[in-house]
Each structure stands twice: as C-alpha cells, then as structure tokens.
Design an enzyme around this catalytic site. Structure first.
Site, PDB file in Angstrom:
ATOM      1  N   ASP A  92       0.843  -1.207   0.000  1.00  0.00           N
ATOM      2  CA  ASP A  92       0.000   0.000   0.000  1.00  0.00           C
ATOM      3  C   ASP A  92       0.872   1.248   0.000  1.00  0.00           C
ATOM      4  O   ASP A  92       1.843   1.334   0.766  1.00  0.00           O
ATOM      5  CB  ASP A  92      -0.856   0.041   1.276  1.00  0.00           C
ATOM      6  CG  ASP A  92      -2.226  -0.563   1.070  1.00  0.00           C
ATOM      7  OD1 ASP A  92      -2.698  -0.633  -0.080  1.00  0.00           O
ATOM      8  OD2 ASP A  92      -2.832  -0.970   2.080  1.00  0.00           O
ATOM      9  N   LYS A 122      -0.545  -0.552  -4.215  1.00  0.00           N
ATOM     10  CA  LYS A 122      -2.001  -0.351  -4.186  1.00  0.00           C
ATOM     11  C   LYS A 122      -2.277   1.077  -3.724  1.00  0.00           C
ATOM     12  O   LYS A 122      -1.653   1.552  -2.775  1.00  0.00           O
ATOM     13  CB  LYS A 122      -2.682  -1.362  -3.252  1.00  0.00           C
ATOM     14  CG  LYS A 122      -4.196  -1.147  -3.130  1.00  0.00           C
ATOM     15  CD  LYS A 122      -4.916  -2.344  -2.541  1.00  0.00           C
ATOM     16  CE  LYS A 122      -4.831  -2.468  -1.057  1.00  0.00           C
ATOM     17  NZ  LYS A 122      -5.385  -1.312  -0.289  1.00  0.00           N
ATOM     18  N   GLU A 124      -5.589   3.981  -3.064  1.00  0.00           N
ATOM     19  CA  GLU A 124      -7.029   4.142  -2.852  1.00  0.00           C
ATOM     20  C   GLU A 124      -7.565   5.327  -3.664  1.00  0.00           C
ATOM     21  O   GLU A 124      -6.979   6.412  -3.621  1.00  0.00           O
ATOM     22  CB  GLU A 124      -7.324   4.381  -1.361  1.00  0.00           C
ATOM     23  CG  GLU A 124      -6.952   3.199  -0.477  1.00  0.00           C
ATOM     24  CD  GLU A 124      -7.278   3.432   0.989  1.00  0.00           C
ATOM     25  OE1 GLU A 124      -7.875   4.476   1.329  1.00  0.00           O
ATOM     26  OE2 GLU A 124      -6.914   2.566   1.814  1.00  0.00           O
ATOM     27  N   GLU A 191     -13.921  -2.810  -1.412  1.00  0.00           N
ATOM     28  CA  GLU A 191     -14.110  -3.041   0.024  1.00  0.00           C
ATOM     29  C   GLU A 191     -15.501  -2.603   0.469  1.00  0.00           C
ATOM     30  O   GLU A 191     -15.938  -1.477   0.209  1.00  0.00           O
ATOM     31  CB  GLU A 191     -13.026  -2.279   0.815  1.00  0.00           C
ATOM     32  CG  GLU A 191     -13.149  -2.481   2.315  1.00  0.00           C
ATOM     33  CD  GLU A 191     -11.909  -2.067   3.091  1.00  0.00           C
ATOM     34  OE1 GLU A 191     -10.857  -1.757   2.490  1.00  0.00           O
ATOM     35  OE2 GLU A 191     -12.004  -2.076   4.334  1.00  0.00           O
TER      36      GLU A 191
HETATM   37  O1  KIV Z   1      -4.569  -2.270   4.309  1.00  0.00           O
HETATM   38  C1  KIV Z   1      -5.268  -3.278   4.108  1.00  0.00           C
HETATM   39  O2  KIV Z   1      -5.218  -4.280   4.847  1.00  0.00           O
HETATM   40  C2  KIV Z   1      -6.177  -3.264   2.970  1.00  0.00           C
HETATM   41  C3  KIV Z   1      -7.140  -4.396   2.825  1.00  0.00           C
HETATM   42  C4  KIV Z   1      -8.225  -4.293   3.823  1.00  0.00           C
HETATM   43  C5  KIV Z   1      -7.672  -4.512   1.454  1.00  0.00           C
HETATM   44  O3  KIV Z   1      -6.156  -2.362   2.191  1.00  0.00           O
END
Ligand code: KIV
Length: 273
Positions: A92, A122, A124, A191
């Site tokens: 992330d 990833k 958002e 989500e």
């Molecule tokens: O940070 C995380 O664990 C997530 C998942 C909930 C998809 O983004």
C-alpha cells in the site's frame, strides 16, 4: 511445497492473475507485515500478499491507517519480500504519499519499489487520482486500485458502514473501476460494498476484482491476517470469517509459560546446558 491447492509453484505475476480471472480460478490474497508471518502465508500457497497500511492498526495500534509513514511501509514490505518465494507482493502507498501531486507520488512510488523490492503498489481512489495512477504506471510500476470503503478517507466518510448503497455512489464506483482498468491497473480491490454491485463490476472488467466484504461473485478475496486468525478480538464485521482463535491459543500458551516459570518447572534438566 506444502501449499494448499497450489498447481503452479512459479512466482505469481500480474499477468498470471489476469490469466486466473480468464480461466475462472479464484485469487487468494491476505495481508502480512512481518517476515515470520509472511513465510507461513507464502508457504501455505497464497497468490498475493498485501503489505497493507492496516499495519497502522494491526502492528502499531493506531485507530486509523492514516498515521503510518512511507519509511514504516517500506520497513514492513522489505521484511515480507525477504520471506516470500511465490506470492505476488503488493504494498500500500500510505496516506499523504500520493495525494499532493503526480510528480511527488512517482518519487514515493519509486522509493517503495527500489527499497522494498515489492512487486506492485495499491492506491485508494478513482478519477481523483487518475493522473497520478497514469504517471506511476508510466514509470513501469504495476498498480492495484482500491474502491468502495477506502480507509484512508475515513475522516471524510465519518463511518465504516457499507459504501455505494445509493445509486449515485454506485454509478461513480462503476465508472471509477472502468477508469482504473483503462489506465492500466492490473487489479482492483472493492471493500465493503453491496455484493450485487461488486458482481457487476467483476463481470464488466477484464482485470481481477478482489473483494473484502463484497460477496463471492468477484475474482478473489482479501482479508487482514490478524483478523482471520482470530488475533483481533473486538473486530467482528459481518464479512469476516475467523479461521482460528489464535488469541486464545496464544493466551493459553503464554499463561502456561508464566505458570512454569513461577513454579520453577521451566527450564527442566533437558532444557539447560
Ligand atoms: O490495508 C489493508 O489491509 C487493505 C485491505 C483491507 C484490502 O487495504
């Protein structure tokens, strides 16, 4: 390899995930934030390991994902990459590292890739971050999108309830998902949205759609490892299935250790030099 249902021991790639979707094979994704857990998750046969910014909650005890820093995410991602042989490792981008402008976002994205050696990132958001998504993709970095309940925006939402129940938000989510696919994202996480809406997105997109609280008619599922192992006791959303009660297992084991130390039962004659 002691993995479950693993037909192919080769390293998982973004290309293979697309193939899995085409062949109707479900994708299993789980978070991990440290070396020891990631080793177990990978050896079990996980397709994708997410170094989620949920590390902010799970590892550091913060109330939201917002406080975790770029350096901290790189630290977690490095540990996970070191442990992982087969799974695709996605990290992330933390809050504040890709919202200012595309140029700074690319610099931060490159830092994560260079220092952690993870496979993909990833982010958002939908159309609001599309320029940034394009620039990072242009740098050759694969991106997984994340729509629906996006925890980095929790202060804007003001609640963790199901997203996109109303038509306008649902319509925006569908068009965001298409925009992310058209930009070149290799997958999208949805989500906490209605299962019917998630199914529609999964059927319209040719890239994999991974759900968390988004029903079963998507291409794969993701959960937070501490939640599904039963380490986080107070968190009980409807979508969460607990596969173990590690909190009880650990408490019992630790309690037994305390008893053994205090009663001088540990260490015994065979446990010393
Ligand atoms: O940070 C995380 O664990 C997530 C998942 C909930 C998809 O983004």
């Amino acid at each position: 390899m002691a993995g479950y249902l693993v037909e192919d021991a080769r390293k998982v790639t973004t290309h293979r995930l697309t193939q899995m979707k085409r062949e109707g094979k479900k994708i299993a994704m789980l978070t991990a934030y440290d070396y020891t857990t990631a080793q177990i998750v990978d050896a079990a046969g996980m397709d994708v390991i997410l170094v989620g910014d949920s590390a902010s909650n799970v590892m550091a005890g913060n109330v939201t994902t917002l406080p975790i820093t770029l350096d901290q995410m790189i630290y977690h991602a490095k540990a996970v990459v070191r442990a992982t042989k087969r799974a695709l490792v996605v990290c992330d981008m933390p809050f504040g590292t890709y919202q200012v402008n595309p140029t700074e976002s690319v610099t931060n994205a490159i830092r994560i890739m260079k220092e952690s050696h993870c496979d993909a990132l990833k982010l958002e958001g939908g159309v609001e971050i599309l320029d940034t998504v394009r620039k990072i993709l242009d740098a050759g970095i694969p991106i997984c999108g994340h729509l629906g309940l996006t925890p980095q925006s929790i202060n804007k939402f003001g609640t963790y309830t199901v997203r996109a129940k109303e038509e306008a938000e649902a319509k925006k989510l569908v068009s965001d998902a298409h925009a992310l696919e058209e930009a070149g994202c290799f997958a999208v996480v949805l989500e906490k949205i209605p299962a019917k809406l998630a199914a529609q997105v999964a059927s319209e997109l040719s890239i994999p759609v991974i759900g968390i609280g988004a029903g079963h008619q998507v291409d794969g599922q993701v959960l937070v490892v501490a939640d599904m192992l039963g380490m986080t006791k107070g968190f009980t959303p409807k979508f969460l299935r607990r596969y173990a009660d590690l909190a009880t297992v650990m408490t019992d084991a630790i309690g037994q250790y305390i008893t053994d130390v205090k009663s001088s039962d540990f260490p015994n004659d065979n446990e010393q030099y």
